[in-house]
Design a protein around this motif. Structure first.
Motif, PDB file in Angstrom:
ATOM      1  N   MET A   1     -30.727  16.389  -8.472  1.00  0.00           N
ATOM      2  CA  MET A   1     -31.874  15.684  -9.481  1.00  0.00           C
ATOM      3  C   MET A   1     -33.297  16.843  -9.366  1.00  0.00           C
ATOM      4  N   ILE A   2     -33.256  16.736 -11.213  1.00  0.00           N
ATOM      5  CA  ILE A   2     -34.232  17.487 -12.303  1.00  0.00           C
ATOM      6  C   ILE A   2     -34.641  17.476 -12.003  1.00  0.00           C
ATOM      7  N   GLN A   3     -36.191  18.507 -11.187  1.00  0.00           N
ATOM      8  CA  GLN A   3     -38.243  18.526 -10.789  1.00  0.00           C
ATOM      9  C   GLN A   3     -37.880  18.819 -12.497  1.00  0.00           C
ATOM     10  N   LYS A   4     -37.981  19.793 -13.642  1.00  0.00           N
ATOM     11  CA  LYS A   4     -39.188  20.092 -14.543  1.00  0.00           C
ATOM     12  C   LYS A   4     -37.532  20.420 -15.523  1.00  0.00           C
ATOM     13  N   ARG A   5     -38.102  19.860 -17.296  1.00  0.00           N
ATOM     14  CA  ARG A   5     -38.012  19.739 -18.188  1.00  0.00           C
ATOM     15  C   ARG A   5     -38.857  20.567 -19.198  1.00  0.00           C
ATOM     16  N   PHE A  12     -42.745  20.038 -18.926  1.00  0.00           N
ATOM     17  CA  PHE A  12     -42.692  18.645 -18.110  1.00  0.00           C
ATOM     18  C   PHE A  12     -41.692  18.474 -16.351  1.00  0.00           C
ATOM     19  N   TYR A  13     -43.196  17.660 -15.902  1.00  0.00           N
ATOM     20  CA  TYR A  13     -42.365  17.664 -14.384  1.00  0.00           C
ATOM     21  C   TYR A  13     -42.721  16.287 -14.293  1.00  0.00           C
ATOM     22  N   ARG A  14     -41.142  16.388 -12.914  1.00  0.00           N
ATOM     23  CA  ARG A  14     -40.611  14.845 -12.763  1.00  0.00           C
ATOM     24  C   ARG A  14     -41.839  13.700 -11.736  1.00  0.00           C
ATOM     25  N   ALA A  15     -42.637  13.147 -11.777  1.00  0.00           N
ATOM     26  CA  ALA A  15     -43.871  12.490 -11.475  1.00  0.00           C
ATOM     27  C   ALA A  15     -43.558  11.330 -10.686  1.00  0.00           C
ATOM     28  N   TYR A  50     -36.373   8.968 -19.073  1.00  0.00           N
ATOM     29  CA  TYR A  50     -35.803   9.662 -19.023  1.00  0.00           C
ATOM     30  C   TYR A  50     -34.648   8.340 -18.515  1.00  0.00           C
ATOM     31  N   VAL A  51     -33.660   8.018 -18.895  1.00  0.00           N
ATOM     32  CA  VAL A  51     -31.571   7.469 -18.383  1.00  0.00           C
ATOM     33  C   VAL A  51     -31.259   8.712 -17.949  1.00  0.00           C
ATOM     34  N   GLU A  52     -30.595   8.814 -17.085  1.00  0.00           N
ATOM     35  CA  GLU A  52     -30.074   9.539 -17.196  1.00  0.00           C
ATOM     36  C   GLU A  52     -30.878  11.097 -17.620  1.00  0.00           C
ATOM     37  N   ASP A  53     -29.600  11.299 -18.653  1.00  0.00           N
ATOM     38  CA  ASP A  53     -29.798  12.846 -19.638  1.00  0.00           C
ATOM     39  C   ASP A  53     -30.767  11.964 -20.463  1.00  0.00           C
ATOM     40  N   GLU A  54     -31.015  11.012 -21.055  1.00  0.00           N
ATOM     41  CA  GLU A  54     -32.271  11.087 -22.025  1.00  0.00           C
ATOM     42  C   GLU A  54     -33.095  10.491 -22.118  1.00  0.00           C
ATOM     43  N   LEU A  55     -33.610  11.264 -23.548  1.00  0.00           N
ATOM     44  CA  LEU A  55     -35.023  10.699 -23.174  1.00  0.00           C
ATOM     45  C   LEU A  55     -34.816   9.721 -24.244  1.00  0.00           C
ATOM     46  N   VAL A  56     -35.684   8.410 -23.361  1.00  0.00           N
ATOM     47  CA  VAL A  56     -35.989   7.512 -24.126  1.00  0.00           C
ATOM     48  C   VAL A  56     -37.180   7.273 -24.881  1.00  0.00           C
ATOM     49  N   TYR A  57     -38.234   7.672 -24.119  1.00  0.00           N
ATOM     50  CA  TYR A  57     -39.279   6.923 -24.107  1.00  0.00           C
ATOM     51  C   TYR A  57     -40.657   8.719 -24.449  1.00  0.00           C
ATOM     52  N   ILE A  58     -41.472   8.381 -25.195  1.00  0.00           N
ATOM     53  CA  ILE A  58     -42.702   9.514 -24.851  1.00  0.00           C
ATOM     54  C   ILE A  58     -43.810   8.495 -25.464  1.00  0.00           C
ATOM     55  N   GLY A  59     -44.824   8.659 -24.847  1.00  0.00           N
ATOM     56  CA  GLY A  59     -45.883   8.211 -25.159  1.00  0.00           C
ATOM     57  C   GLY A  59     -47.265   9.142 -23.846  1.00  0.00           C
ATOM     58  N   GLU A  89     -32.183  -3.487 -18.235  1.00  0.00           N
ATOM     59  CA  GLU A  89     -30.488  -3.640 -18.578  1.00  0.00           C
ATOM     60  C   GLU A  89     -29.595  -2.588 -17.829  1.00  0.00           C
ATOM     61  N   GLN A  90     -30.791  -0.946 -17.719  1.00  0.00           N
ATOM     62  CA  GLN A  90     -29.985   0.125 -17.117  1.00  0.00           C
ATOM     63  C   GLN A  90     -29.370  -0.134 -15.571  1.00  0.00           C
ATOM     64  N   LEU A  91     -30.748  -0.435 -14.429  1.00  0.00           N
ATOM     65  CA  LEU A  91     -30.436  -1.209 -13.714  1.00  0.00           C
ATOM     66  C   LEU A  91     -28.572  -1.557 -13.233  1.00  0.00           C
ATOM     67  N   LYS A  92     -28.869  -3.006 -13.824  1.00  0.00           N
ATOM     68  CA  LYS A  92     -28.723  -3.348 -14.022  1.00  0.00           C
ATOM     69  C   LYS A  92     -26.805  -3.313 -14.553  1.00  0.00           C
ATOM     70  N   LYS A  93     -26.925  -2.663 -15.356  1.00  0.00           N
ATOM     71  CA  LYS A  93     -25.556  -1.928 -15.477  1.00  0.00           C
ATOM     72  C   LYS A  93     -25.107  -0.599 -14.576  1.00  0.00           C
ATOM     73  N   LYS A  94     -26.198  -0.104 -13.814  1.00  0.00           N
ATOM     74  CA  LYS A  94     -25.670   0.624 -12.882  1.00  0.00           C
ATOM     75  C   LYS A  94     -26.842   0.429 -11.818  1.00  0.00           C
ATOM     76  N   PRO A  95     -26.848  -0.097 -10.696  1.00  0.00           N
ATOM     77  CA  PRO A  95     -28.104   0.290 -10.147  1.00  0.00           C
ATOM     78  C   PRO A  95     -28.627   1.177  -8.966  1.00  0.00           C
ATOM     79  N   THR A  96     -27.390   2.410  -9.343  1.00  0.00           N
ATOM     80  CA  THR A  96     -28.410   3.732  -8.593  1.00  0.00           C
ATOM     81  C   THR A  96     -28.543   4.899 -10.330  1.00  0.00           C
ATOM     82  N   SER A  97     -28.962   3.789 -11.559  1.00  0.00           N
ATOM     83  CA  SER A  97     -29.710   4.963 -12.813  1.00  0.00           C
ATOM     84  C   SER A  97     -30.847   5.828 -12.437  1.00  0.00           C
TER      85      SER A  97
END
Length: 163
Positions: A1-5, A12-15, A50-59, A89-97
């Motif tokens: 599991m990635i802890q830092k990006r 950026f640190y996983r929080a 992030y969802v898996e390795d895709e950046l989906v939102y910055i805030g 939606e992502q968790l419905k497709k793949k509960p372990t996302s």
């Protein structure tokens, strides 16, 4: 599991990690950080979902981390609902996302002894403009903050004590 990006040279640190509870509601848990760089009381930060390795939102936020992330689970704001719907939606497709949030705490810029600036909003807007995450509003510099859609909810008024 990635802890830092590294996003455009920033650490950026996983929080936070999002998941579904036993009642199928979106929830989150805060990740323990060894350096105590980030905690539930952190303020003035930039975050990247992030969802898996895709950046989906910055805030960005000046609210405490725990409260801000809780808004993504239940608050009726337009952005909160858009992100929550996507996470569900992502968790419905793949509960372990792996749906996680990484945080960057920018240091303040000291202009003079009396003028200090926190650059978190400018960094967030620049990253959105450059990286164009799928869940962010597009062309943030072109349209500016005045072109927002009306809210579906009303903020509580702050109580002011009158003399």
């Amino acid at each position: 599991m990635i802890q830092k990006r590294f996003i455009e040279g920033l650490d950026f640190y996983r929080a936070v990690e999002f998941y579904k509870d036993e009642k199928n509601h979106l929830r989150f848990k805060l990740i323990e950080n060894e350096d105590e760089y980030i905690n539930e009381e952190s303020r003035h930060y930039i975050y990247a979902h992030y969802v898996e390795d895709e950046l989906v939102y910055i805030g960005e936020s000046s609210d405490i981390l725990k409260r801000r992330m809780n808004f993504y689970c239940s608050h009726p704001g337009i952005t909160n609902e858009r992100v929550r719907r996507y996470f569900n939606e992502q968790l419905k497709k793949k509960p372990t996302s792996d749906i996680s949030t990484f945080i960057h705490l920018p240091g303040p810029i000291c202009v003079t002894e009396s003028v200090t600036i926190n650059p978190y909003v400018a960094i967030e807007q620049t990253l959105i403009s450059m990286l164009k995450p799928s869940l962010n509003r597009k062309d943030v510099f072109k349209y500016g903050p005045t072109k927002k859609k009306p809210r579906k909810y009303h903020r509580r008024k702050k109580w002011v004590m009158k003399n």
